[in-house]
Design a protein around this motif. Structure first.
Motif, mmCIF file in Angstrom:
data_model
loop_
_atom_site.group_PDB
_atom_site.id
_atom_site.type_symbol
_atom_site.label_atom_id
_atom_site.label_comp_id
_atom_site.label_asym_id
_atom_site.label_seq_id
_atom_site.Cartn_x
_atom_site.Cartn_y
_atom_site.Cartn_z
ATOM 1 N N GLY A 1 68.802 48.227 45.496
ATOM 2 C CA GLY A 1 67.859 47.440 46.405
ATOM 3 C C GLY A 1 68.084 46.234 47.064
ATOM 4 O O GLY A 1 67.669 45.566 48.044
ATOM 5 N N SER A 2 68.997 45.446 46.129
ATOM 6 C CA SER A 2 69.297 44.139 46.459
ATOM 7 C C SER A 2 70.704 44.005 46.981
ATOM 8 O O SER A 2 71.306 42.877 47.453
ATOM 9 C CB SER A 2 69.251 43.258 45.252
ATOM 10 O OG SER A 2 69.780 43.737 44.323
ATOM 11 N N GLY A 3 71.314 45.059 47.086
ATOM 12 C CA GLY A 3 72.739 45.065 47.877
ATOM 13 C C GLY A 3 73.895 44.294 46.709
ATOM 14 O O GLY A 3 74.923 43.872 47.271
ATOM 15 N N THR A 4 73.587 44.442 45.492
ATOM 16 C CA THR A 4 74.383 44.167 44.463
ATOM 17 C C THR A 4 74.901 45.183 43.588
ATOM 18 O O THR A 4 74.549 46.169 43.623
ATOM 19 C CB THR A 4 73.617 42.637 43.595
ATOM 20 O OG1 THR A 4 72.459 43.293 43.235
ATOM 21 C CG2 THR A 4 73.237 41.499 44.415
ATOM 22 N N SER A 5 75.343 44.609 42.504
ATOM 23 C CA SER A 5 75.980 45.525 41.269
ATOM 24 C C SER A 5 74.932 45.651 40.111
ATOM 25 O O SER A 5 74.509 44.509 39.961
ATOM 26 C CB SER A 5 77.302 45.279 41.185
ATOM 27 O OG SER A 5 77.622 44.111 40.627
ATOM 28 N N VAL A 6 75.289 46.688 39.279
ATOM 29 C CA VAL A 6 74.648 46.506 38.105
ATOM 30 C C VAL A 6 75.278 45.367 37.403
ATOM 31 O O VAL A 6 74.459 44.828 36.371
ATOM 32 C CB VAL A 6 74.768 47.911 37.340
ATOM 33 C CG1 VAL A 6 74.298 47.893 35.880
ATOM 34 C CG2 VAL A 6 74.197 48.959 38.099
ATOM 35 N N ALA A 7 76.445 45.225 37.282
ATOM 36 C CA ALA A 7 77.051 44.036 36.436
ATOM 37 C C ALA A 7 76.317 42.636 36.905
ATOM 38 O O ALA A 7 76.101 41.923 36.001
ATOM 39 C CB ALA A 7 78.706 43.902 36.614
ATOM 40 N N GLN A 8 76.165 42.517 38.006
ATOM 41 C CA GLN A 8 75.466 41.313 38.614
ATOM 42 C C GLN A 8 73.999 41.035 37.977
ATOM 43 O O GLN A 8 73.648 40.038 37.762
ATOM 44 C CB GLN A 8 75.361 40.941 39.999
ATOM 45 C CG GLN A 8 76.732 40.875 40.776
ATOM 46 C CD GLN A 8 76.700 40.634 42.296
ATOM 47 O OE1 GLN A 8 76.425 41.826 42.727
ATOM 48 N NE2 GLN A 8 77.006 39.764 42.863
ATOM 49 N N ILE A 9 73.309 42.356 37.922
ATOM 50 C CA ILE A 9 71.825 42.133 37.506
ATOM 51 C C ILE A 9 71.965 42.078 35.720
ATOM 52 O O ILE A 9 71.196 41.211 35.380
ATOM 53 C CB ILE A 9 71.314 43.812 37.504
ATOM 54 C CG1 ILE A 9 71.322 44.357 39.134
ATOM 55 C CG2 ILE A 9 69.893 43.841 36.923
ATOM 56 C CD1 ILE A 9 70.456 43.239 39.999
ATOM 57 N N ASN A 10 72.723 42.618 35.288
ATOM 58 C CA ASN A 10 73.158 42.576 33.613
ATOM 59 C C ASN A 10 73.278 41.028 33.457
ATOM 60 O O ASN A 10 72.718 40.492 32.493
ATOM 61 C CB ASN A 10 74.331 43.405 33.201
ATOM 62 C CG ASN A 10 74.016 44.714 33.149
ATOM 63 O OD1 ASN A 10 72.919 45.339 33.225
ATOM 64 N ND2 ASN A 10 75.050 45.494 33.007
ATOM 65 N N THR A 11 74.289 40.103 34.401
ATOM 66 C CA THR A 11 74.357 38.788 34.222
ATOM 67 C C THR A 11 73.144 38.028 34.288
ATOM 68 O O THR A 11 72.866 37.162 33.448
ATOM 69 C CB THR A 11 75.484 38.453 35.185
ATOM 70 O OG1 THR A 11 76.809 39.120 34.931
ATOM 71 C CG2 THR A 11 76.018 37.112 34.896
ATOM 72 N N LEU A 12 72.524 38.211 35.262
ATOM 73 C CA LEU A 12 71.351 37.763 35.750
ATOM 74 C C LEU A 12 70.349 37.705 34.447
ATOM 75 O O LEU A 12 69.623 36.597 33.926
ATOM 76 C CB LEU A 12 70.581 38.282 36.806
ATOM 77 C CG LEU A 12 69.299 37.827 37.312
ATOM 78 C CD1 LEU A 12 69.136 36.096 37.523
ATOM 79 C CD2 LEU A 12 68.545 38.499 38.366
ATOM 80 N N VAL A 13 69.983 39.050 33.816
ATOM 81 C CA VAL A 13 69.177 39.123 33.099
ATOM 82 C C VAL A 13 69.532 38.345 31.616
ATOM 83 O O VAL A 13 68.767 37.670 30.883
ATOM 84 C CB VAL A 13 69.071 40.794 32.380
ATOM 85 C CG1 VAL A 13 68.324 40.648 31.133
ATOM 86 C CG2 VAL A 13 68.385 41.480 33.670
ATOM 87 N N LYS A 14 70.854 38.377 31.320
ATOM 88 C CA LYS A 14 71.443 37.555 30.187
ATOM 89 C C LYS A 14 71.061 36.042 30.387
ATOM 90 O O LYS A 14 70.629 35.462 29.393
ATOM 91 C CB LYS A 14 72.728 37.878 29.979
ATOM 92 C CG LYS A 14 73.506 37.155 28.973
ATOM 93 C CD LYS A 14 74.994 37.549 28.502
ATOM 94 C CE LYS A 14 75.513 36.779 27.310
ATOM 95 N NZ LYS A 14 75.272 35.408 27.333
ATOM 96 N N ARG A 15 71.543 35.563 31.658
ATOM 97 C CA ARG A 15 71.096 34.084 31.766
ATOM 98 C C ARG A 15 69.813 33.708 31.561
ATOM 99 O O ARG A 15 69.441 32.643 31.449
ATOM 100 C CB ARG A 15 71.901 33.863 33.110
ATOM 101 C CG ARG A 15 73.358 34.079 33.353
ATOM 102 C CD ARG A 15 74.239 33.350 32.345
ATOM 103 N NE ARG A 15 75.578 33.512 32.637
ATOM 104 C CZ ARG A 15 76.547 33.007 31.672
ATOM 105 N NH1 ARG A 15 76.098 32.234 30.504
ATOM 106 N NH2 ARG A 15 77.789 33.043 31.938
#
Length: 531
Positions: A412-426
């Motif tokens: 939905g955001s045009g990003t990757s799952v890895a970027q979502i994971n990093t956002l959640v961790k941060r």
């Protein structure tokens, strides 16, 4: 614009640090480097001569020889002299006591008068004024149409009874003097508080067009005549300003294109040469990239001492008071900081303008210009897209984000799952920080903020830093008393972790260049940006 000049001055003053006494040779060497830096910045020669002469006279006087820190005193003198050649004090518009305030714009063609007219009108409207734009530039092709477009963007009416020239080679139609007089009557009839008259630009010092500008001035008797000058054209701008002053005269100067990469000599010369103050500065193409010119703040920026007052003013305009109070109450009550809260705070931060510009307003940031230039502001947009792709429940409780939900958000955001994971961790790290603040624990050490293993630089795209920890200082002569020995060890640890204070000039609190770790710049921000 003043990046090169700022770097040269920073390097020059750094050589003065730590000297208990300055000899005449030290001062002469410093003056020589300042002179070279100003000439390279295309500052007018008479201004350079006056400026350096004043500095030398004061530097050889009692105020430096008797100072506890002569190096800092020289920087203080340079700062004061810079403020002086930039105009000395902030000069605001003088409004008419009765009837509309009339402002006439003049200058060379291509300096940005028409765009500036819209920015000034937009700024005055935000102050509660009711401006009217008058299209008296009937010479430049489509100048009237451009002013109408700018006026529409600013939400300000435009008085344009004549279409003017619409294409190259077309003969001018209409009389600019009559248009200006009609515009003033229109403003009086409709009770506008300010009239801004946009006049034709000149390709050079043209006697006929100069006479036309003089006729417009006589016809409308403006309260202010603002000379709009392109900051990027160097010493020639000063000569043109002098010619306009002799032919038409003006009450103030407006600098445009201050966001460019030119050397900035015009800005440092025009006030000193003409004796007229710089009143406004245009710092970009957007309507709100326009500001009152403060000589003291500009001098501070040039000397890499920051401009915190302007930063605070931007924050006051951008941040919603009710939202800020809500967040403060939430932290005080110990409630969890959510992704919805973070999204709200990030959107207010975006309203302040460019992150790069804000970072350059902090003291000592000139030493990190390369890192700031490489800052990817698109990361803010991507982070915003990721959070907006989440449901309200997911924003309030990121723990429910399983694999399928993260995949959906990434698509939905045009990003990757890895970027979502990093956002959640941060974001998890940010939540811990907010909890600690809510409990009165102050700002804890954020994971990765100290350049340790796994830490990221504050700039998007920054590489991991594996900096070594500072060695523990040994405590000599440990006491046999356990309580006293504990105090000695605590004092030793505090001494090992302390950092020297002082900016490049010894006037602020920024670290010395040799101690700067670029990966620490804005380190916490990197945690939220998905890096």
């Amino acid at each position: 614009m003043f990046a090169n000049l700022s770097d040269r001055l920073t390097s020059t003053f750094r050589n003065l640090r730590g000297k208990g006494r300055l000899s005449e040779a030290d001062i002469d060497g410093t003056i020589r480097e300042i002179r070279r830096a100003l000439l390279d910045a295309d500052v007018a020669v008479p201004v350079v001569r006056t400026f350096t002469g004043n500095i030398r006279e004061r530097a050889l006087g009692m105020e430096v020889s008797e100072a506890l820190n002569p190096g800092q005193q020289v920087v203080k003198i340079v700062n004061e002299e810079l403020v002086a050649i930039l105009g000395g004090e902030t000069r605001n518009l003088k409004f008419a006591k009765n009837g509309p305030t009339v402002i006439m714009l003049a200058g060379l063609q291509g300096a940005g008068k028409t765009t500036l007219a819209g920015k000034l009108a937009h700024n005055l409207k935000q102050q509660g004024q009711t401006p009217l734009l008058v299209a008296a530039d009937l010479q430049r092709p489509n100048a009237v149409t451009q002013l109408q477009v700018v006026g529409e963007r600013a939400g300000v009416p435009v008085f344009a009874p004549e279409p003017g020239v619409t294409r190259e080679g077309e003969k001018q139609r209409g009389n600019p003097v009559k248009v200006a007089k009609k515009g003033l009557k229109e403003a009086q009839a409709k009770q506008h508080s300010v009239v801004i008259v946009d006049t034709a630009g000149r390709l050079g010092v043209d006697a006929e067009l100069m006479k036309q500008a003089g006729d417009i001035r006589k016809a409308i008797e403006p309260n202010e005549v603002l000379f709009v000058i392109d900051s990027m054209i160097g010493q020639d701008a000063v000569n043109t300003a002098k010619a306009f002053q002799d032919g038409v005269d003006f009450t103030g100067v407006v600098l445009t294109k201050l966001d460019g990469d030119a050397r900035g000599g015009a800005a440092l010369s025009v006030a000193e040469v003409t004796g007229r103050p710089i009143m406004f500065a245009s710092t970009g193409e957007k309507l709100d990239e326009f500001e009152v010119f403060h000589p003291d703040r500009m001098a501070s920026r040039i000397l890499d001492m920051g401009d915190v007052l302007s930063l605070i003013e931007q924050a006051e305009k951008a941040f919603d008071e009710d939202e800020s109070k809500r967040m403060a109450d939430k932290v005080a009550k110990g409630e969890d900081f959510t992704l919805s809260d973070f999204l709200s705070q990030m959107q207010q931060l975006k309203n302040m303008g460019s992150m790069k510009k804000m970072l350059t307003m902090l003291p000592g940031m000139g030493q990190m210009r390369d890192q700031i230039d490489n800052f990817d502001e698109a990361e803010l947009v991507r982070t915003e897209a990721m959070i907006q792709s989440m449901t309200p429940a997911e924003r309030d409780n990121p723990k429910i984000l399983n694999g399928s939900r993260r995949l959906r958000i990434a698509k939905g955001s045009g990003t990757s799952v890895a970027q979502i994971n990093t956002l959640v961790k941060r974001f998890g790290d940010a939540q811990q920080m907010m909890r600690a603040i809510g409990k009165g624990g102050g700002m804890p050490q954020m994971p990765g903020a100290g350049g340790g293993p796994g830490a990221y630089g504050g700039m998007p795209g920054g590489k991991k830093s594996r900096g070594k920890q500072a060695p523990q200082r040994k405590v000599k002569g440990k006491s046999g008393n356990p309580a006293k020995r504990a105090q000695q060890e605590a004092a030793a640890k505090s001494g090992a972790n302390s950092a020297p204070a002082g900016s490049a000039f010894g006037l602020g609190t920024a670290p010395e260049p040799k101690d700067v770790d670029p990966t620490q710049l804005n380190a916490d921000l990197g945690k939220y940006l998905g890096r």
